[in-house]
Design an enzyme around this catalytic site. Structure first.
Site, PDB file in Angstrom:
ATOM      1  N   ASP A  80       7.508  -4.681  56.248  1.00 56.92           N
ATOM      2  CA  ASP A  80       7.489  -5.170  54.838  1.00 56.92           C
ATOM      3  C   ASP A  80       6.486  -6.671  54.840  1.00 56.92           C
ATOM      4  O   ASP A  80       5.596  -6.561  53.865  1.00 56.92           O
ATOM      5  CB  ASP A  80       8.867  -5.548  54.579  1.00 56.92           C
ATOM      6  CG  ASP A  80       9.660  -6.570  55.367  1.00 56.92           C
ATOM      7  OD1 ASP A  80       9.136  -6.914  56.486  1.00 56.92           O
ATOM      8  OD2 ASP A  80      10.845  -6.852  55.323  1.00 56.92           O
ATOM      9  N   ASP A 103       5.145 -12.880  58.291  1.00 56.34           N
ATOM     10  CA  ASP A 103       5.236 -14.274  57.690  1.00 56.34           C
ATOM     11  C   ASP A 103       4.796 -15.039  58.917  1.00 56.34           C
ATOM     12  O   ASP A 103       3.653 -15.499  59.164  1.00 56.34           O
ATOM     13  CB  ASP A 103       6.784 -14.288  57.605  1.00 56.34           C
ATOM     14  CG  ASP A 103       7.215 -15.698  57.141  1.00 56.34           C
ATOM     15  OD1 ASP A 103       6.581 -16.444  56.316  1.00 56.34           O
ATOM     16  OD2 ASP A 103       8.516 -16.062  57.430  1.00 56.34           O
ATOM     17  N   LYS A 143       2.167 -13.670  53.852  1.00 52.69           N
ATOM     18  CA  LYS A 143       2.448 -14.942  53.198  1.00 52.69           C
ATOM     19  C   LYS A 143       1.338 -15.839  53.673  1.00 52.69           C
ATOM     20  O   LYS A 143       1.061 -16.142  54.937  1.00 52.69           O
ATOM     21  CB  LYS A 143       3.849 -15.215  53.594  1.00 52.69           C
ATOM     22  CG  LYS A 143       4.856 -15.659  52.598  1.00 52.69           C
ATOM     23  CD  LYS A 143       6.134 -16.341  52.815  1.00 52.69           C
ATOM     24  CE  LYS A 143       7.202 -15.289  52.789  1.00 52.69           C
ATOM     25  NZ  LYS A 143       8.395 -16.022  53.344  1.00 52.69           N
ATOM     26  N   ASP A 185      15.366  -8.052  51.163  1.00 52.89           N
ATOM     27  CA  ASP A 185      16.548  -8.616  51.006  1.00 52.89           C
ATOM     28  C   ASP A 185      16.665 -10.292  51.012  1.00 52.89           C
ATOM     29  O   ASP A 185      16.035 -10.696  51.875  1.00 52.89           O
ATOM     30  CB  ASP A 185      17.718  -8.132  51.839  1.00 52.89           C
ATOM     31  CG  ASP A 185      17.541  -8.825  53.270  1.00 52.89           C
ATOM     32  OD1 ASP A 185      16.515  -8.823  53.701  1.00 52.89           O
ATOM     33  OD2 ASP A 185      18.539  -9.341  53.674  1.00 52.89           O
ATOM     34  N   ARG A 204      17.470  -5.355  47.798  1.00 49.78           N
ATOM     35  CA  ARG A 204      16.387  -4.241  48.398  1.00 49.78           C
ATOM     36  C   ARG A 204      16.059  -3.388  47.312  1.00 49.78           C
ATOM     37  O   ARG A 204      15.082  -2.914  47.568  1.00 49.78           O
ATOM     38  CB  ARG A 204      16.864  -3.519  49.503  1.00 49.78           C
ATOM     39  CG  ARG A 204      17.249  -4.478  50.920  1.00 49.78           C
ATOM     40  CD  ARG A 204      17.333  -3.811  52.083  1.00 49.78           C
ATOM     41  NE  ARG A 204      18.109  -4.424  53.314  1.00 49.78           N
ATOM     42  CZ  ARG A 204      17.298  -5.280  54.241  1.00 49.78           C
ATOM     43  NH1 ARG A 204      16.145  -5.439  54.094  1.00 49.78           N
ATOM     44  NH2 ARG A 204      18.039  -5.947  54.915  1.00 49.78           N
TER      45      ARG A 204
HETATM   46  P1  5GP Z   1       7.839 -13.164  60.869  1.00 54.44           P
HETATM   47  O1  5GP Z   1       8.519 -12.933  62.294  1.00 54.44           O
HETATM   48  O2  5GP Z   1       6.788 -12.465  60.595  1.00 54.44           O
HETATM   49  O3  5GP Z   1       8.341 -14.524  60.727  1.00 54.44           O
HETATM   50  O4  5GP Z   1       9.180 -12.449  59.920  1.00 54.44           O
HETATM   51  C1  5GP Z   1       8.989 -11.225  59.739  1.00 54.44           C
HETATM   52  C2  5GP Z   1      10.321 -10.779  58.980  1.00 54.44           C
HETATM   53  O5  5GP Z   1      11.092 -11.578  58.158  1.00 54.44           O
HETATM   54  C3  5GP Z   1      10.210  -9.762  57.871  1.00 54.44           C
HETATM   55  O6  5GP Z   1       9.882  -8.236  58.512  1.00 54.44           O
HETATM   56  C4  5GP Z   1      11.242  -9.705  56.984  1.00 54.44           C
HETATM   57  O7  5GP Z   1      12.208  -9.061  57.327  1.00 54.44           O
HETATM   58  C5  5GP Z   1      11.535 -11.339  57.268  1.00 54.44           C
HETATM   59  N1  5GP Z   1      10.939 -12.264  56.008  1.00 54.44           N
HETATM   60  C6  5GP Z   1       9.838 -12.924  56.153  1.00 54.44           C
HETATM   61  N2  5GP Z   1       9.606 -13.544  55.191  1.00 54.44           N
HETATM   62  C7  5GP Z   1      10.445 -12.969  54.168  1.00 54.44           C
HETATM   63  C8  5GP Z   1      10.809 -13.235  52.577  1.00 54.44           C
HETATM   64  O8  5GP Z   1      10.100 -13.753  52.088  1.00 54.44           O
HETATM   65  N3  5GP Z   1      11.619 -12.482  52.109  1.00 54.44           N
HETATM   66  C9  5GP Z   1      12.508 -11.660  52.861  1.00 54.44           C
HETATM   67  N4  5GP Z   1      13.403 -10.925  52.207  1.00 54.44           N
HETATM   68  N5  5GP Z   1      12.242 -11.543  54.120  1.00 54.44           N
HETATM   69  C10 5GP Z   1      11.204 -12.094  54.836  1.00 54.44           C
HETATM   70 MG    MG Z   2      11.828  -7.199  58.862  1.00 51.40          MG
END
Ligand code: 5GP
Ligand code: MG
Length: 176
Positions: free
Chosen positions: A93, A96, A124, A152, A158
């Site tokens: 999705d 981040d 992001k 979510d 969702r």
């Molecule tokens: P990362 O490991 O890249 O920091 O995080 C990735 C996961 O964190 C994504 O797959 C998602 O599940 C969750 N996540 C990161 N940012 C957001 C956000 O703005 N909204 C939501 N709902 N989930 C996020």
């Molecule tokens: Mg995820």
């Protein structure tokens, strides 16, 4: 909550990304692996825009355990397809910090696929902590916590058809 991307905008972005994916792989067989749970809506829309021979599998990676704070990452790949000597496209999705995808790629690479590429709905701004280039990105968004279209907040939202950014008054305990 404020709308960041409408249903039509999301659809246009996913269609655009699907065209890029189709052009890259041409008609070669592809194995798509969706990262649960946030990718479910994207996965459903994306795979229906692709017409090469396609296998679809999932694995689960969970990191957000409390509100919007990142917790320890767990990966469950028991439901994964056999990806040995396959071209694999991981679908998630949102990119981040990037730690989730880096871990998931590491896990999948142990299964000796021919190639591993990545596609995400959202990237992001200014958040990445890893050295990883995502191959296919539908949208770049500002640094806000977003929900809808599969994403979510505390397991809610969702099912929203659009993508919304939470505002401070939305960040309340939802009674867990
Ligand atoms: P990362 O490991 O890249 O920091 O995080 C990735 C996961 O964190 C994504 O797959 C998602 O599940 C969750 N996540 C990161 N940012 C957001 C956000 O703005 N909204 C939501 N709902 N989930 C996020
Ligand atoms: Mg995820």
């Amino acid at each position: 909550m404020k709308t960041l991307l409408t249903e039509d905008e999301l659809q246009a972005g996913v269609d655009r990304m699907a065209s890029e994916i189709a052009a890259w792989y041409s008609h070669r067989p592809l194995t798509i692996v969706g990262v649960l749970t946030g990718s479910i809506v994207l996965l459903a829309d994306l795979i229906r825009q692709l017409d090469m021979p396609l296998r679809v599998g999932v694995l689960q990676a969970s990191s957000y355990r409390e509100g919007t704070t990142r917790g320890a990452l767990t990966i469950n790949s028991e439901m994964m397809l056999d990806v040995r000597e396959r071209d694999v496209l991981l679908v998630d999705d949102i990119f981040d910090t990037g730690h989730t995808l880096v871990e998931v790629i590491r896990e999948v690479e142990q299964l000796e696929p021919t190639s591993v590429r990545t596609a995400v709905l959202l990237r992001k701004a200014g958040r990445q902590e890893v050295d990883l280039d995502i191959d296919f990105i539908a949208f770049d968004i500002p640094n806000e916590f977003v929900v809808g279209y599969g994403l979510d907040y505390e397991d809610q939202y969702r099912n929203l058809r659009h993508l919304a950014a939470l505002e401070p008054e939305d960040l309340t305990e939802t009674g867990s």
